[in-house]
Every structure is written in structure tokens, then in C-alpha cells.
Design an enzyme around this catalytic site. Structure first.
Site, PDB file in Angstrom:
ATOM      1  N   CYS A 135      16.138 149.998  44.206  1.00  0.00           N
ATOM      2  CA  CYS A 135      15.049 149.050  44.403  1.00  0.00           C
ATOM      3  C   CYS A 135      13.992 149.766  45.248  1.00  0.00           C
ATOM      4  O   CYS A 135      14.133 150.948  45.549  1.00  0.00           O
ATOM      5  CB  CYS A 135      15.521 147.738  45.028  1.00  0.00           C
ATOM      6  SG  CYS A 135      16.120 147.838  46.716  1.00  0.00           S
TER       7      CYS A 135
ATOM      8  N   CYS B 265      11.793 148.640  40.903  1.00  0.00           N
ATOM      9  CA  CYS B 265      11.154 149.877  41.372  1.00  0.00           C
ATOM     10  C   CYS B 265      10.124 150.410  40.385  1.00  0.00           C
ATOM     11  O   CYS B 265       9.450 151.392  40.652  1.00  0.00           O
ATOM     12  CB  CYS B 265      12.190 150.943  41.713  1.00  0.00           C
ATOM     13  SG  CYS B 265      13.182 151.516  40.333  1.00  0.00           S
TER      14      CYS B 265
ATOM     15  N   CYS C 152      11.177 154.907  39.105  1.00  0.00           N
ATOM     16  CA  CYS C 152      12.542 155.235  38.703  1.00  0.00           C
ATOM     17  C   CYS C 152      12.499 156.238  37.553  1.00  0.00           C
ATOM     18  O   CYS C 152      11.929 155.967  36.506  1.00  0.00           O
ATOM     19  CB  CYS C 152      13.282 153.979  38.255  1.00  0.00           C
ATOM     20  SG  CYS C 152      13.514 152.793  39.580  1.00  0.00           S
TER      21      CYS C 152
END
Length: 133
Positions: free
Chosen positions: A10, A84, A88
Site C-alpha cells: 500500500c 499504490c 507498484c
């Protein structure tokens, strides 16, 4: 069979991903390697998340937010993202799940409890699925 590794990601690695990692350690024990990271890690774990997890007998107080690295993501079998976005990395051949969850940052305990329970259910389903593989 090798031990599968799961990475929870996250933004701040202070709430959702830490709660998910705590649930996975609790439910799977040593059967799964557990990792968590954030694209912009906070300086400490969300204390309300710590309190909510403590209520169900899971202690995440000693965890420290960590920065998401390319190597950590590349070495993981399953990557679960939680808000995120483009931070990511994507690797071919990895299993990805994107969990839409309320960010517990700044939320009261009753909201964080709901997030905790939703994460717990998702992690339980993930553990069951990994056991079938």
C-alpha cells in the site's frame, strides 16, 4: 514444494498492508513467506491499526514500514496491492490481486475494525487458495 511468498503493498505500509501481513502470519504460520512494503512508507505503523489488530489477538506493533523495492517485488510469488497505483511494479508471471479497501489513515477505530475484518476475510480466502495450489 517451495514456500510461496506474498507481498502486500500500500502507499504508507502503515495500515492496510501491515494488517494483511499480520493476518497472513496468523492464519498461515510458516507455510507462507510474508512481506509488506509501501511506495511512500510512513515513519511508523498506524496506532489505530495496531489497536484494531490487537483486539483479535494479532500483534503488529513491532512492525516497521518499509519501502517497496524492485527486488522484493520480483522475489514474491503473489503481489497484493492496496491503493499504490502506478508505483507498484509489474512482473510477468506473477499473480496480482488489487484489493479495494478503505485507507485506515485518520479513521476512527470503528472504521478501522471494518477494514481489519474485510482484510481478514480476503487473507483467509488467499490462504485457502494457496493451499490448493
Amino acid at each position: 514444494m517451495t514456500t510461496p511468498s506474498v507481498l502486500f503493498v500500500c502507499v504508507h505500509n502503515a495500515g492496510r498492508s501491515q494488517m494483511a501481513a499480520g493476518w497472513l502470519r496468523h492464519l498461515a504460520g510458516d507455510a507462507v513467506e510474508v512481506r509488506s512494503a509501501g511506495s511512500e512508507p510512513a515513519d511508523r505503523i498506524n496506532p489505530v491499526a495496531v489497536e484494531a489488530m490487537r483486539e483479535v489477538g494479532i500483534d503488529i506493533a513491532g512492525q516497521v514500514p518499509a519501502r517497496l523495492t524492485w527486488d522484493t517485488a520480483e522475489a514474491s510469488d503473489v503481489i497484493v496491492t492496496m491503493g499504490c497505483g502506478d508505483a507498484c511494479p509489474v512482473f510477468p508471471g506473477k499473480r496480482y490481486e488489487d484489493w479495494k479497501l478503505t485507507d485506515p489513515a485518520g479513521q476512527p477505530l470503528d472504521v478501522v475494525r471494518q477494514v481489519r475484518d474485510e482484510i481478514g476475510a480476503k487473507v483467509a480466502a488467499l490462504v485457502a487458495d494457496l493451499r490448493r495450489d
